[in-house]
Design a protein around this motif. Sequence first.
Motif, PDB file in Angstrom:
ATOM      1  N   LYS A  95       0.827  -1.224   0.000  1.00  0.00           N
ATOM      2  CA  LYS A  95       0.000   0.000   0.000  1.00  0.00           C
ATOM      3  C   LYS A  95       0.852   1.261   0.000  1.00  0.00           C
ATOM      4  CE  LYS A  95      -4.161   0.146   2.149  1.00  0.00           C
ATOM      5  NZ  LYS A  95      -5.103  -0.178   1.088  1.00  0.00           N
ATOM      6  N   ALA A  96       2.113   1.108   0.419  1.00  0.00           N
ATOM      7  CA  ALA A  96       2.982   2.287   0.501  1.00  0.00           C
ATOM      8  C   ALA A  96       3.600   2.651  -0.845  1.00  0.00           C
ATOM      9  CB  ALA A  96       4.082   2.033   1.527  1.00  0.00           C
ATOM     10  N   ILE A  97       3.529   1.718  -1.824  1.00  0.00           N
ATOM     11  CA  ILE A  97       4.195   1.971  -3.122  1.00  0.00           C
ATOM     12  C   ILE A  97       3.260   2.718  -4.070  1.00  0.00           C
ATOM     13  CG2 ILE A  97       5.259   0.905  -5.147  1.00  0.00           C
ATOM     14  CD1 ILE A  97       5.971  -1.484  -3.358  1.00  0.00           C
ATOM     15  N   ASN A  98       3.749   3.838  -4.588  1.00  0.00           N
ATOM     16  CA  ASN A  98       2.983   4.602  -5.577  1.00  0.00           C
ATOM     17  C   ASN A  98       3.360   4.092  -6.975  1.00  0.00           C
ATOM     18  OD1 ASN A  98       1.736   6.422  -7.223  1.00  0.00           O
ATOM     19  ND2 ASN A  98       2.502   8.249  -6.163  1.00  0.00           N
ATOM     20  N   LYS A  99       2.609   3.095  -7.444  1.00  0.00           N
ATOM     21  CA  LYS A  99       2.957   2.435  -8.712  1.00  0.00           C
ATOM     22  C   LYS A  99       2.843   3.373  -9.908  1.00  0.00           C
ATOM     23  CE  LYS A  99       1.004  -1.855  -7.318  1.00  0.00           C
ATOM     24  NZ  LYS A  99       0.157  -2.996  -7.664  1.00  0.00           N
ATOM     25  N   GLN A 100       1.791   4.208  -9.866  1.00  0.00           N
ATOM     26  CA  GLN A 100       1.591   5.121 -10.995  1.00  0.00           C
ATOM     27  C   GLN A 100       2.824   6.002 -11.188  1.00  0.00           C
ATOM     28  OE1 GLN A 100      -1.161   4.847 -13.057  1.00  0.00           O
ATOM     29  NE2 GLN A 100       0.140   6.128 -14.347  1.00  0.00           N
ATOM     30  N   ALA A 101       3.402   6.446 -10.059  1.00  0.00           N
ATOM     31  CA  ALA A 101       4.594   7.309 -10.147  1.00  0.00           C
ATOM     32  C   ALA A 101       5.751   6.549 -10.791  1.00  0.00           C
ATOM     33  CB  ALA A 101       4.992   7.793  -8.761  1.00  0.00           C
ATOM     34  N   ILE A 102       5.867   5.253 -10.477  1.00  0.00           N
ATOM     35  CA  ILE A 102       6.943   4.451 -11.074  1.00  0.00           C
ATOM     36  C   ILE A 102       6.713   4.307 -12.581  1.00  0.00           C
ATOM     37  CG2 ILE A 102       7.955   2.138 -11.167  1.00  0.00           C
ATOM     38  CD1 ILE A 102       7.436   1.918  -8.158  1.00  0.00           C
ATOM     39  N   VAL A 103       5.464   4.011 -12.939  1.00  0.00           N
ATOM     40  CA  VAL A 103       5.133   3.860 -14.360  1.00  0.00           C
ATOM     41  C   VAL A 103       5.436   5.152 -15.122  1.00  0.00           C
ATOM     42  CG1 VAL A 103       3.167   3.660 -15.923  1.00  0.00           C
ATOM     43  CG2 VAL A 103       3.459   2.015 -14.081  1.00  0.00           C
ATOM     44  N   ASP A 104       5.062   6.288 -14.513  1.00  0.00           N
ATOM     45  CA  ASP A 104       5.293   7.572 -15.180  1.00  0.00           C
ATOM     46  C   ASP A 104       6.779   7.872 -15.317  1.00  0.00           C
ATOM     47  OD1 ASP A 104       2.614   7.897 -15.413  1.00  0.00           O
ATOM     48  OD2 ASP A 104       2.400   9.208 -13.656  1.00  0.00           O
ATOM     49  N   ALA A 105       7.525   7.619 -14.245  1.00  0.00           N
ATOM     50  CA  ALA A 105       8.935   8.013 -14.259  1.00  0.00           C
ATOM     51  C   ALA A 105       9.785   7.062 -15.094  1.00  0.00           C
ATOM     52  CB  ALA A 105       9.470   8.054 -12.829  1.00  0.00           C
ATOM     53  N   VAL A 106       9.518   5.778 -15.007  1.00  0.00           N
ATOM     54  CA  VAL A 106      10.395   4.811 -15.663  1.00  0.00           C
ATOM     55  C   VAL A 106       9.974   4.552 -17.109  1.00  0.00           C
ATOM     56  CG1 VAL A 106      11.238   2.429 -15.581  1.00  0.00           C
ATOM     57  CG2 VAL A 106      11.003   3.732 -13.472  1.00  0.00           C
ATOM     58  N   PHE A 107       8.682   4.588 -17.376  1.00  0.00           N
ATOM     59  CA  PHE A 107       8.197   4.220 -18.710  1.00  0.00           C
ATOM     60  C   PHE A 107       7.600   5.386 -19.488  1.00  0.00           C
ATOM     61  CE2 PHE A 107       8.185   0.314 -16.308  1.00  0.00           C
ATOM     62  CZ  PHE A 107       8.615  -0.636 -17.197  1.00  0.00           C
ATOM     63  N   GLN A 108       7.673   6.567 -18.932  1.00  0.00           N
ATOM     64  CA  GLN A 108       7.017   7.734 -19.545  1.00  0.00           C
ATOM     65  C   GLN A 108       5.587   7.377 -19.921  1.00  0.00           C
ATOM     66  OE1 GLN A 108       9.735   8.925 -22.697  1.00  0.00           O
ATOM     67  NE2 GLN A 108      11.396   8.665 -21.247  1.00  0.00           N
ATOM     68  N   GLY A 109       4.925   6.663 -19.039  1.00  0.00           N
ATOM     69  CA  GLY A 109       3.527   6.319 -19.261  1.00  0.00           C
ATOM     70  C   GLY A 109       3.305   5.087 -20.116  1.00  0.00           C
ATOM     71  N   GLN A 110       4.395   4.507 -20.694  1.00  0.00           N
ATOM     72  CA  GLN A 110       4.191   3.383 -21.599  1.00  0.00           C
ATOM     73  C   GLN A 110       4.179   2.044 -20.851  1.00  0.00           C
ATOM     74  OE1 GLN A 110       6.901   4.147 -24.824  1.00  0.00           O
ATOM     75  NE2 GLN A 110       6.129   6.219 -24.861  1.00  0.00           N
ATOM     76  N   ALA A 111       3.409   1.998 -19.801  1.00  0.00           N
ATOM     77  CA  ALA A 111       3.217   0.773 -19.022  1.00  0.00           C
ATOM     78  C   ALA A 111       1.966   0.993 -18.190  1.00  0.00           C
ATOM     79  CB  ALA A 111       4.417   0.527 -18.124  1.00  0.00           C
ATOM     80  N   THR A 112       1.412  -0.092 -17.658  1.00  0.00           N
ATOM     81  CA  THR A 112       0.262   0.069 -16.774  1.00  0.00           C
ATOM     82  C   THR A 112       0.603  -0.571 -15.431  1.00  0.00           C
ATOM     83  OG1 THR A 112      -0.613  -1.979 -17.675  1.00  0.00           O
ATOM     84  CG2 THR A 112      -1.502   0.055 -18.589  1.00  0.00           C
ATOM     85  N   PRO A 113       0.099   0.007 -14.335  1.00  0.00           N
ATOM     86  CA  PRO A 113       0.347  -0.606 -13.036  1.00  0.00           C
ATOM     87  C   PRO A 113      -0.248  -2.014 -13.019  1.00  0.00           C
ATOM     88  CG  PRO A 113      -0.579   1.587 -12.775  1.00  0.00           C
ATOM     89  CD  PRO A 113      -0.704   1.240 -14.226  1.00  0.00           C
ATOM     90  N   ALA A 114       0.443  -2.951 -12.394  1.00  0.00           N
ATOM     91  CA  ALA A 114      -0.010  -4.336 -12.391  1.00  0.00           C
ATOM     92  C   ALA A 114      -0.762  -4.660 -11.113  1.00  0.00           C
ATOM     93  CB  ALA A 114       1.187  -5.265 -12.540  1.00  0.00           C
ATOM     94  N   THR A 115      -1.842  -5.420 -11.272  1.00  0.00           N
ATOM     95  CA  THR A 115      -2.615  -5.878 -10.126  1.00  0.00           C
ATOM     96  C   THR A 115      -2.323  -7.348  -9.845  1.00  0.00           C
ATOM     97  OG1 THR A 115      -4.363  -4.347 -10.721  1.00  0.00           O
ATOM     98  CG2 THR A 115      -4.956  -6.139  -9.239  1.00  0.00           C
ATOM     99  N   ASN A 116      -2.356  -8.152 -10.932  1.00  0.00           N
ATOM    100  CA  ASN A 116      -2.182  -9.594 -10.801  1.00  0.00           C
ATOM    101  C   ASN A 116      -0.797 -10.016 -11.276  1.00  0.00           C
ATOM    102  OD1 ASN A 116      -4.749  -9.970  -9.835  1.00  0.00           O
ATOM    103  ND2 ASN A 116      -5.639 -10.225 -11.877  1.00  0.00           N
TER     104      ASN A 116
END
Lengths: 531, 334
Positions: free
Chosen positions: A311-332
Amino acid sequence: MRKLTTLLAATALATLMAGTAWSKTFVFCSEGSPEGFDPGLYTAGTTFDAAAHTVYSRLLEFKKGTTETEPGLAESWTISDDGLEYTFKLRPGVKFQTTEFFTPTRELNADDVVFSIERQWKSDHPWHGYVTGGSWEYFAGMGLPELLESVEKVDDMTVKIKLKRKEAPFLANLAMPFASIMSKEYADKLQAEGKMNQLNQMPLGTGPFAFVGYQQDAVIRYKAHPDFWGGKQKIDDLVFAITTDAAVRFQKLQAGECHLMPYPNAADVEAMKADPNLKVMEQAGLNVAYLAYNTTQAPFDKVEVRKALNKAINKQAIVDAVFQGQATPATNPIPPTMWSYNEHIEDDTYDPDAAKKMLEDAGVKDLSMKVWAMPVARPYMLNARRAAELMQADFAKVGVKVEIVSYEWAEYLEKSKAKDRDGAVILGWTGDNGDPDNFLDTLLGCDAVGGNNRAQWCNQEFDDLVTKAKEASDVAERTKLYEEAQVVFKREAPWATLDHSLSIVPMRKNVEGFVQSPLGDFAFDGVDIVE
Amino acid sequence: MFRFLLGRLAVLIPTFIGVSIIAFSFIRLLPGDPVALLSGERVMSPERHAEISRQLGFDRPIVMQYLDYLWGVLQGDFGTSIVTKKPVIDQFLELFPATVELSVCAIIFAVVIGIPAGVVAAVKRGSIFDQIIMGTALVGFSMPIFWWGLLLIIVVSGILQWTPVSGRISLMFFFPSVTGFMLIDSLLSGQEGAFQSAFNHLILPTIVLGTIPLAVIARQTRSAMLEVLSEDYVRTARAKGLSTFRVVGIHALRNAMIPVVTTIGLQIGVMLAGAILTETIFSWPGIGKWMVDSVFRRDYAVIQGGLLIIAAVIMLVNLAVDLLYGLINPRIRH
């Protein structure tokens, strides 16, 4: 009289020119040269695109745009009650391609299927070592030499394959490029003429396009196979213009020199979307990146602690910073394009306050931990160090101190397997055959502890579900079991699932009928160019 | 002249042996099993490993292995590609014409523009022309090929759409290769527009590959020209009232050309290095791109054999330049 001749000539010319104007050529700016044209011998996607998806077809095919299988050269099949015998009924009337180098005299039959499998399997088969130094890497890698008991021709249109043990992903394996069906008649001719090597240079199969010619590292030409069992293609000619540089591929696409290109530079994608002559398709790739806790070490053996960290990890921020948006946060742990993906599972929402409270409730104070960052970029994780730094900041907000560690890649893979490993590991996986087993069992099964199971997580409930699914042969039943397994996974949280990277395919606006494959390959049957 | 030739050969042979030792050691010094590297087989049973090892001669003493290798090389056996299973020398001969075609065009481009530019800069020494030409040459010389190639593609092909982006000819044309030189083959094909297409495809790669040699030739011409122009005989010619064109164009230029010819010769080696980048950017199917592709494919046999052939070609070209130079300028034979 002379006037008439002139008139006739003019008419002939006009017809001819009209004919050429109607001939549709589709140009694919491919990213590299194929290693050869026998898909059994190689493992690279580039080779499969150039050989397996053009010239050949298989007993089963992946349904376009999915990882589900559907009948291919096998019209139907039955599986014995003990799950060990597969009987395939071949599609009648399937014609091999007629090319300048070979004219087939018969249609597809059981001999072709037996030949295609046995040459990879039996070390005493005359075609087993026909390419010096070549090996049947995928066939061996999927464990088929140990799995197969026998491959028999029952009659001309029936093939029976016996297995030594039950293996549900077996059918999906047969839809993979290495299982392409060759022409035994063509092979026999080459063998008689002492030109066996030609099989790997001038391929001939039952696929949608017939091979015309290859100029090394420059261009591969195909023409539509007029008698293709799936119907003749709308395009007449297919050309692979081999263009290794992604920036140049983009320029060629813009200039209209090619119709479609793979693997664009991330930085070019915005410009592609802005170009009115182009369109861009994107979908989640068949991959996942994760942070695997060591579930055998305190305090990570507690579900509440792992949940709190997730719950502490901001996945969207990782996706934005590392992939410039070219990835989606994973659930499964499996990507959304995979069959049996459980859409009803809710992700752990990013909530640092709640996370902090959960940690306090679990009695964890002043926690410091290691996060392992991979030293290399992979499609599922372009910059692990950056992702680790972001997590470090996220964890700091809930009072957890993080030290980032890294090793040389081979050492990283090896050391992270250790059961007593200290810290959580960033890693990921790209699917091979579109079967959930290839993710869930390979990465999270009890047998994989100390190996691919970097969370060292052995949960009996999860493992039973996955094992049962592997042995079931009914897809609906397997789907249900895998969906349940994902519920257990999410509840127990051995990983923080991070992202699925996007696969992006830019093409000219007038391209129609191209379907993105979740397996990442490029197939052009069904593609058309409209004016 | 014969002794001069012998002298050159006496240097060449040990150099070639040295290079062949480096090529031979290359595989053996790389991390990993050389048998696996050379055969391309990653999964091998011990028996298979022993068999291949014997085929490749790895069971023999290292000196014998080297001598076998050298003997093979002398007979034209540079190994077999792991990937295509074709002899390295065959692939080289297939792809070399594309590189020669591009290099020749680039050299012609560099000479045709570089020499006059250098002469003008020398004659108008210190003028604004001189400064512009030398400034441009400096920029050209320091231009990273990769960046320059992409820039031209984006501007000339992409935005202006004057030239095609890459390749040797439009894919609409399809005819067998006769000489391997696209300009000639396209004429032989008799297909309308084929030659034009081949020519258009050559423009950008020629400019990119020719840029550095052009800059070097222009600077070399300028300095050689300045030296010659200050000689007594030029002053005499001027004093005799000959026209500037005669003095510069006939008397001075001839002598100034001697060091320039060497420079051009030396640029051929540079060119092969530049071809690696240029061919990669423009998807030009020559030996430069072949080497890069082989590195990506880990085709060690091709890298090993290809490097040796390329080294041999560069040595032969340098020998030819030396001999030519010896003919033009008898003094250096001694």
